[in-house]
Design a protein around this motif. Structure first.
Motif, mmCIF file in Angstrom:
data_model
loop_
_atom_site.group_PDB
_atom_site.id
_atom_site.type_symbol
_atom_site.label_atom_id
_atom_site.label_comp_id
_atom_site.label_asym_id
_atom_site.label_seq_id
_atom_site.Cartn_x
_atom_site.Cartn_y
_atom_site.Cartn_z
ATOM 1 N N THR A 115 0.837 -1.189 0.000
ATOM 2 C CA THR A 115 0.000 0.000 0.000
ATOM 3 C C THR A 115 0.877 1.245 0.000
ATOM 4 O OG1 THR A 115 -1.734 -1.151 1.241
ATOM 5 C CG2 THR A 115 -1.804 1.252 1.233
ATOM 6 N N PRO A 116 0.687 2.186 -0.928
ATOM 7 C CA PRO A 116 1.525 3.389 -0.939
ATOM 8 C C PRO A 116 1.426 4.176 0.369
ATOM 9 C CG PRO A 116 0.301 3.205 -2.993
ATOM 10 C CD PRO A 116 -0.249 2.153 -2.069
ATOM 11 N N PHE A 117 2.549 4.789 0.742
ATOM 12 C CA PHE A 117 2.603 5.706 1.879
ATOM 13 C C PHE A 117 2.447 7.121 1.332
ATOM 14 C CE2 PHE A 117 4.671 8.644 4.699
ATOM 15 C CZ PHE A 117 4.340 8.208 5.966
ATOM 16 N N PHE A 118 1.504 7.883 1.894
ATOM 17 C CA PHE A 118 1.170 9.218 1.378
ATOM 18 C C PHE A 118 1.184 10.221 2.519
ATOM 19 C CE2 PHE A 118 -2.109 12.448 0.531
ATOM 20 C CZ PHE A 118 -1.678 12.950 -0.694
ATOM 21 N N VAL A 119 1.748 11.405 2.265
ATOM 22 C CA VAL A 119 1.765 12.472 3.259
ATOM 23 C C VAL A 119 1.483 13.791 2.543
ATOM 24 C CG1 VAL A 119 4.276 12.814 3.086
ATOM 25 C CG2 VAL A 119 3.078 13.520 5.163
ATOM 26 N N SER A 120 0.726 14.692 3.197
ATOM 27 C CA SER A 120 0.409 15.966 2.559
ATOM 28 C C SER A 120 0.193 17.046 3.605
ATOM 29 C CB SER A 120 -0.842 15.843 1.675
ATOM 30 O OG SER A 120 -2.006 15.705 2.472
ATOM 31 N N THR A 121 0.259 18.277 3.153
ATOM 32 C CA THR A 121 -0.038 19.420 4.007
ATOM 33 C C THR A 121 -0.595 20.534 3.124
ATOM 34 O OG1 THR A 121 0.834 20.861 5.756
ATOM 35 C CG2 THR A 121 2.234 20.523 3.840
ATOM 36 N N THR A 122 -1.281 21.494 3.719
ATOM 37 C CA THR A 122 -1.817 22.634 2.978
ATOM 38 C C THR A 122 -1.404 23.928 3.637
ATOM 39 O OG1 THR A 122 -3.900 22.646 4.216
ATOM 40 C CG2 THR A 122 -3.848 21.334 2.210
ATOM 41 N N PHE A 123 -1.290 24.970 2.846
ATOM 42 C CA PHE A 123 -1.089 26.301 3.410
ATOM 43 C C PHE A 123 -1.659 27.338 2.460
ATOM 44 C CE2 PHE A 123 2.334 26.488 0.478
ATOM 45 C CZ PHE A 123 2.828 27.787 0.429
ATOM 46 N N THR A 124 -1.865 28.566 2.987
ATOM 47 C CA THR A 124 -2.543 29.622 2.246
ATOM 48 C C THR A 124 -1.634 30.823 2.067
ATOM 49 O OG1 THR A 124 -4.707 28.926 3.075
ATOM 50 C CG2 THR A 124 -4.535 31.181 2.249
ATOM 51 N N LEU A 125 -1.563 31.313 0.836
ATOM 52 C CA LEU A 125 -0.924 32.584 0.523
ATOM 53 C C LEU A 125 -2.021 33.592 0.210
ATOM 54 C CD1 LEU A 125 2.008 31.492 -1.837
ATOM 55 C CD2 LEU A 125 2.243 32.569 0.383
ATOM 56 N N ASP A 126 -2.169 34.611 1.060
ATOM 57 C CA ASP A 126 -3.223 35.607 0.898
ATOM 58 C C ASP A 126 -2.689 36.959 1.352
ATOM 59 O OD1 ASP A 126 -5.475 37.301 1.193
ATOM 60 O OD2 ASP A 126 -6.784 35.571 1.434
ATOM 61 N N PRO A 127 -2.557 37.951 0.448
ATOM 62 C CA PRO A 127 -1.989 39.245 0.839
ATOM 63 C C PRO A 127 -2.842 39.997 1.854
ATOM 64 C CG PRO A 127 -2.905 39.346 -1.387
ATOM 65 C CD PRO A 127 -2.906 37.901 -0.979
ATOM 66 N N TYR A 128 -4.128 39.636 1.991
ATOM 67 C CA TYR A 128 -5.009 40.351 2.912
ATOM 68 C C TYR A 128 -4.913 39.820 4.337
ATOM 69 C CZ TYR A 128 -6.945 42.265 -1.357
ATOM 70 O OH TYR A 128 -7.094 42.893 -2.565
ATOM 71 N N ILE A 129 -4.625 38.528 4.468
ATOM 72 C CA ILE A 129 -4.497 37.969 5.819
ATOM 73 C C ILE A 129 -3.056 37.659 6.169
ATOM 74 C CG2 ILE A 129 -6.811 36.989 5.711
ATOM 75 C CD1 ILE A 129 -5.527 34.239 5.283
ATOM 76 N N GLY A 130 -2.153 37.773 5.187
ATOM 77 C CA GLY A 130 -0.759 37.454 5.431
ATOM 78 C C GLY A 130 -0.487 35.969 5.245
ATOM 79 N N LEU A 131 0.764 35.593 5.409
ATOM 80 C CA LEU A 131 1.182 34.205 5.240
ATOM 81 C C LEU A 131 0.721 33.363 6.418
ATOM 82 C CD1 LEU A 131 2.946 32.082 3.767
ATOM 83 C CD2 LEU A 131 4.866 32.903 5.147
ATOM 84 N N ASN A 132 0.190 32.186 6.123
ATOM 85 C CA ASN A 132 -0.191 31.249 7.170
ATOM 86 C C ASN A 132 0.422 29.899 6.849
ATOM 87 O OD1 ASN A 132 -2.189 29.154 8.517
ATOM 88 N ND2 ASN A 132 -2.393 31.097 9.592
ATOM 89 N N LEU A 133 1.365 29.478 7.689
ATOM 90 C CA LEU A 133 2.115 28.248 7.441
ATOM 91 C C LEU A 133 1.597 27.102 8.293
ATOM 92 C CD1 LEU A 133 5.738 29.689 7.315
ATOM 93 C CD2 LEU A 133 4.371 28.890 5.385
ATOM 94 N N PRO A 134 1.807 25.861 7.853
ATOM 95 C CA PRO A 134 1.403 24.706 8.660
ATOM 96 C C PRO A 134 2.315 24.533 9.863
ATOM 97 C CG PRO A 134 2.534 23.975 6.700
ATOM 98 C CD PRO A 134 2.375 25.459 6.558
ATOM 99 N N PRO A 135 1.909 23.728 10.840
ATOM 100 C CA PRO A 135 2.752 23.466 12.024
ATOM 101 C C PRO A 135 4.071 22.809 11.641
ATOM 102 C CG PRO A 135 0.497 22.739 12.387
ATOM 103 C CD PRO A 135 0.611 23.065 10.929
#
Length: 199
Positions: A115-135
């Motif tokens: 079974t494949p091993f899968f890992v992912s994360t998301t983050f948002t680039l938005d000039p109005y709220i600023g950068l928001n990075l994952p933990p």
């Protein structure tokens, strides 16, 4: 979202992984993506590259710029696959990676070694709220465990934006669209009255 998955040890398999993101140059859309693959020191398994995507657009699947080898215990290392990526503009992005060599013999899923091993994360680039990075996961990472002995994993996880963090058990995925087969939560698969809890 940040996914950190573990399994039992195997010389030729993936035991866990997570993704870090940081801005490489101020006031730009250039970011360093680090895939941290937790593996047994004898493992020769390699990840298949990053995928960076939005909900609609596929951006890139490329080879890593560098690979670092970081010992974390007597039997485990982190292979850190590093890639610098220039994002095209504001948006919410998912960064993911997978390998086809998951640890064998995992008790609470079906046919783990194939079974494949899968890992992912998301983050948002938005000039109005600023950068928001994952933990970000910080050392030490406790990977040593013995069969039928208590194992405690205290997550050392910090949020660079000081957002509050919460933890939830979820079904692992084998790719972005599919869960692994036959998954049971650990408390359903421990024989002889074993206990599992989150504090």
């Amino acid at each position: 979202l940040l996914i950190l998955l573990f399994g039992s040890t195997s010389l030729q398999a993936q035991s866990g992984g997570y993704i870090d993101i940081r801005q490489s140059h101020p006031n730009t859309l250039n970011y360093v993506l680090d895939l941290n693959a937790i593996k047994h020191k004898g493992s020769t398994v390699q990840f298949g590259g990053f995928e960076v995507s939005t909900e609609m657009d596929y951006l890139r699947n490329g080879d890593e710029d560098t690979i670092l080898y970081i010992p974390i215990s007597k039997n485990f290392i982190i292979n850190r696959y590093r890639k610098e990526f220039a994002f095209p503009g504001p948006g919410t992005y998912r960064i993911s990676a997978r390998t086809y060599n998951r640890t064998g013999g995992i008790m609470n899923m079906t046919n783990s070694v194939n079974t494949p091993f899968f890992v992912s994360t998301t983050f948002t680039l938005d000039p109005y709220i600023g950068l928001n990075l994952p933990p970000v996961i910080k050392p030490p990472i406790f990977m040593e465990a013995e069969p039928w002995s208590p194992y405690i994993f205290p997550p050392n996880i910090k949020d660079p934006d000081n957002d509050s963090l919460s933890f939830k058990l979820v079904i692992p995925r084998q790719d972005k669209d599919n869960f692994v087969a036959g998954y049971q939560f650990p408390n359903k698969s421990i024989p002889d009255g074993g206990a599992f809890s989150i504090d």
